[in-house]
Design a protein around this motif. Structure first.
Motif, PDB file in Angstrom:
ATOM      1  N   ILE A  12     -22.188   6.914   5.528  1.00 44.48           N
ATOM      2  CA  ILE A  12     -23.416   6.147   5.757  1.00 44.48           C
ATOM      3  C   ILE A  12     -23.353   5.573   7.163  1.00 44.48           C
ATOM      4  O   ILE A  12     -22.307   5.055   7.568  1.00 44.48           O
ATOM      5  CB  ILE A  12     -23.574   4.982   4.751  1.00 44.48           C
ATOM      6  CG1 ILE A  12     -23.622   5.489   3.320  1.00 44.48           C
ATOM      7  CG2 ILE A  12     -24.817   4.139   5.069  1.00 44.48           C
ATOM      8  CD1 ILE A  12     -23.547   4.381   2.274  1.00 44.48           C
ATOM      9  N   ASN A  13     -24.448   5.673   7.895  1.00 43.72           N
ATOM     10  CA  ASN A  13     -24.575   5.000   9.182  1.00 43.72           C
ATOM     11  C   ASN A  13     -26.038   4.610   9.326  1.00 43.72           C
ATOM     12  O   ASN A  13     -26.870   5.423   9.707  1.00 43.72           O
ATOM     13  CB  ASN A  13     -24.130   5.905  10.332  1.00 43.72           C
ATOM     14  CG  ASN A  13     -24.101   5.168  11.657  1.00 43.72           C
ATOM     15  OD1 ASN A  13     -24.535   4.020  11.765  1.00 43.72           O
ATOM     16  ND2 ASN A  13     -23.593   5.827  12.679  1.00 43.72           N
ATOM     17  N   VAL A  17     -24.693  -0.941   8.077  1.00 42.79           N
ATOM     18  CA  VAL A  17     -23.277  -0.613   7.883  1.00 42.79           C
ATOM     19  C   VAL A  17     -22.951   0.793   8.375  1.00 42.79           C
ATOM     20  O   VAL A  17     -23.826   1.647   8.483  1.00 42.79           O
ATOM     21  CB  VAL A  17     -22.853  -0.709   6.393  1.00 42.79           C
ATOM     22  CG1 VAL A  17     -23.012  -2.105   5.845  1.00 42.79           C
ATOM     23  CG2 VAL A  17     -23.581   0.303   5.541  1.00 42.79           C
ATOM     24  N   ILE A  18     -21.656   0.988   8.629  1.00 43.82           N
ATOM     25  CA  ILE A  18     -21.095   2.330   8.815  1.00 43.82           C
ATOM     26  C   ILE A  18     -19.992   2.468   7.762  1.00 43.82           C
ATOM     27  O   ILE A  18     -19.068   1.651   7.724  1.00 43.82           O
ATOM     28  CB  ILE A  18     -20.481   2.525  10.213  1.00 43.82           C
ATOM     29  CG1 ILE A  18     -21.508   2.234  11.309  1.00 43.82           C
ATOM     30  CG2 ILE A  18     -19.932   3.957  10.358  1.00 43.82           C
ATOM     31  CD1 ILE A  18     -20.895   2.122  12.695  1.00 43.82           C
ATOM     32  N   VAL A  19     -20.106   3.483   6.906  1.00 45.80           N
ATOM     33  CA  VAL A  19     -19.100   3.735   5.875  1.00 45.80           C
ATOM     34  C   VAL A  19     -18.422   5.058   6.211  1.00 45.80           C
ATOM     35  O   VAL A  19     -19.086   6.093   6.298  1.00 45.80           O
ATOM     36  CB  VAL A  19     -19.734   3.787   4.467  1.00 45.80           C
ATOM     37  CG1 VAL A  19     -18.679   4.101   3.418  1.00 45.80           C
ATOM     38  CG2 VAL A  19     -20.445   2.476   4.150  1.00 45.80           C
ATOM     39  N   THR A  20     -17.101   4.999   6.401  1.00 45.29           N
ATOM     40  CA  THR A  20     -16.335   6.176   6.807  1.00 45.29           C
ATOM     41  C   THR A  20     -15.150   6.370   5.878  1.00 45.29           C
ATOM     42  O   THR A  20     -14.387   5.434   5.633  1.00 45.29           O
ATOM     43  CB  THR A  20     -15.806   6.011   8.253  1.00 45.29           C
ATOM     44  OG1 THR A  20     -16.905   5.714   9.118  1.00 45.29           O
ATOM     45  CG2 THR A  20     -15.099   7.270   8.728  1.00 45.29           C
ATOM     46  N   GLU A  90     -13.549   2.871   5.018  1.00 51.46           N
ATOM     47  CA  GLU A  90     -13.753   1.745   5.934  1.00 51.46           C
ATOM     48  C   GLU A  90     -15.245   1.447   5.985  1.00 51.46           C
ATOM     49  O   GLU A  90     -16.052   2.348   6.194  1.00 51.46           O
ATOM     50  CB  GLU A  90     -13.258   2.153   7.329  1.00 51.46           C
ATOM     51  CG  GLU A  90     -13.481   1.096   8.389  1.00 51.46           C
ATOM     52  CD  GLU A  90     -13.049   1.615   9.740  1.00 51.46           C
ATOM     53  OE1 GLU A  90     -11.989   1.210  10.204  1.00 51.46           O
ATOM     54  OE2 GLU A  90     -13.783   2.454  10.312  1.00 51.46           O
ATOM     55  N   ILE A  91     -15.573   0.174   5.760  1.00 46.66           N
ATOM     56  CA  ILE A  91     -16.974  -0.266   5.780  1.00 46.66           C
ATOM     57  C   ILE A  91     -17.132  -1.241   6.940  1.00 46.66           C
ATOM     58  O   ILE A  91     -16.597  -2.349   6.906  1.00 46.66           O
ATOM     59  CB  ILE A  91     -17.356  -0.949   4.452  1.00 46.66           C
ATOM     60  CG1 ILE A  91     -17.104   0.013   3.282  1.00 46.66           C
ATOM     61  CG2 ILE A  91     -18.822  -1.416   4.492  1.00 46.66           C
ATOM     62  CD1 ILE A  91     -17.016  -0.668   1.936  1.00 46.66           C
ATOM     63  N   GLU A  92     -17.830  -0.804   7.983  1.00 46.54           N
ATOM     64  CA  GLU A  92     -18.074  -1.637   9.147  1.00 46.54           C
ATOM     65  C   GLU A  92     -19.420  -2.324   8.988  1.00 46.54           C
ATOM     66  O   GLU A  92     -20.416  -1.686   8.637  1.00 46.54           O
ATOM     67  CB  GLU A  92     -18.074  -0.794  10.426  1.00 46.54           C
ATOM     68  CG  GLU A  92     -16.737  -0.132  10.680  1.00 46.54           C
ATOM     69  CD  GLU A  92     -16.775   0.768  11.884  1.00 46.54           C
ATOM     70  OE1 GLU A  92     -16.488   0.296  12.994  1.00 46.54           O
ATOM     71  OE2 GLU A  92     -17.133   1.955  11.690  1.00 46.54           O
ATOM     72  N   ILE A  93     -19.441  -3.625   9.267  1.00 49.26           N
ATOM     73  CA  ILE A  93     -20.650  -4.426   9.093  1.00 49.26           C
ATOM     74  C   ILE A  93     -21.280  -4.657  10.457  1.00 49.26           C
ATOM     75  O   ILE A  93     -20.674  -5.291  11.328  1.00 49.26           O
ATOM     76  CB  ILE A  93     -20.313  -5.763   8.404  1.00 49.26           C
ATOM     77  CG1 ILE A  93     -19.630  -5.478   7.057  1.00 49.26           C
ATOM     78  CG2 ILE A  93     -21.573  -6.608   8.218  1.00 49.26           C
ATOM     79  CD1 ILE A  93     -18.865  -6.629   6.499  1.00 49.26           C
TER      80      ILE A  93
END
Length: 94
Positions: A12-13, A17-20, A90-93
């Motif tokens: 997801i981007n 969020v970015i979910v990697t 990894e979930i970047e906020i």
């Protein structure tokens, strides 16, 4: 020493969020990087990471399902320090 590269798959981007998903073969690394966002890590496997940081090296356990978070600005190289594949999300906020 040349290490294999960890394999990131962005799931997801969007504007929030970015979910990697990160997959690390034994000995694989991310390469040096600085985090541009606060983030949460969700381990999908058990293992141990070697963290190369400007302050020196340290190890950190990965415990399946035991999430942890870090703040923007963390700088490191993350290396799989085990003899099996490790995986985390990894979930970047933003």
């Amino acid at each position: 020493m040349t290490r294999p590269q960890a394999v990131p798959t962005v799931q997801i981007n969007d504007n929030r969020v970015i979910v990697t998903e990160w997959r690390f073969a034994p000995g694989a690394e991310t390469g040096w990087h600085r985090h541009g966002h606060d983030y949460v890590v969700v381990p999908m496997t058990n293992g141990e990471l070697l963290l190369e940081t400007p302050e020196g090296n340290r190890t950190a356990p990965l415990v399946m399902g035991q999430s942890y978070n870090r703040q923007v600005g963390v700088e490191h190289n993350v290396i799989n320090n085990t003899n099996h594949e490790v995986v985390f999300v990894e979930i970047e906020i933003k």
